[in-house]
Write a protein that holds these residues in place. Structure first.
Motif: not given
Length: 216
Positions: A94-97, A108-111, A115-116, A152-153
């Motif tokens: 939550l802090w990152t996104i 990029p964060a959601l992608a 991916l992760g 990021g992806w």
């Protein structure tokens, strides 16, 4: 104190200083305090100072300091107890996104998180089927999701490959050290994957950032 259960005062909890002043012992029952506490506090302080030096007094420095603190907690917990707590990962995610949504773009964060998640689930399923048992904990799946969101992806696969290399090195070093001590450890003893993954998350993007800065 975990030994005498005495509630600690604020002056017992000053990072590093309290440990040194109390000579590594509880002020009430004089039981020894683990050196883990000042070491973790020192690592957090050095990381915060370096990030402020690198980014200056900025929102990105605040964001990355908070993120480093989350990752240090996850690192130590997984290293000592071989557990990745979902609450720690969710808060860090939550802090990152959240920061990406407010100050940048969350794409990029959601992608990277997606991916992760799917890549680690695929490895988990395939390796568990191949060996007939889980090869790592499901906490590593949630941690991989967090690492994907952070880097990021585009950085995810290099970071993951570096983490696998570090994981093998950790296993080799641990096996050699324990065999030297006569503990009879083998290379196949369980080694947590979270710490090398977190180290890789720091090493690869920072080296890329240094490279970009040096050529600008």
């Amino acid at each position: 104190c975990p030994k005498c259960l005495h509630r600690l005062a604020w002056f017992n909890l000053i990072p590093i200083i309290s440990y040194l002043f109390q000579r590594g012992k509880c002020s009430y029952c004089y039981a020894p305090i683990s050196a883990q506490y000042p070491l973790v506090e020192a690592a957090a302080g050095v990381a915060a100072a370096w990030l402020i030096h690198f980014h200056g007094a900025s929102w990105i420095a605040i964001h990355e300091i908070g993120l480093v603190f989350f990752l240090i907690v996850i690192f130590v917990t997984d290293w000592r107890f071989q557990e990745v707590h979902d609450l720690h990962v969710i808060l860090a995610l939550l802090w990152t996104i959240g920061w990406q949504m407010i100050f940048r773009t969350s794409g990029p964060a959601l992608a990277g998180a997606g991916l992760g998640l799917f890549f680690s689930i695929a490895i988990y399923a395939f390796a568990s089927w191949q060996y007939g048992r889980p090869v790592f904990g499901f906490g590593d799946v949630t941690l991989s999701t967090l690492i994907g969101a952070i880097v990021g992806w585009s950085y995810f696969f290099p970071v993951y490959i570096l983490a696998l290399v570090l994981h093998i090195l950790f296993a080799l070093i641990r096996t050699m050290v324990l065999k030297t001590l006569g503990n009879g450890a083998t290379f196949h003893d369980l080694i947590p994957f979270g710490p090398p993954l977190i180290l890789s998350c720091g090493i690869f993007p920072l080296s890329a950032a240094f490279f970009r800065r040096s050529i600008m």
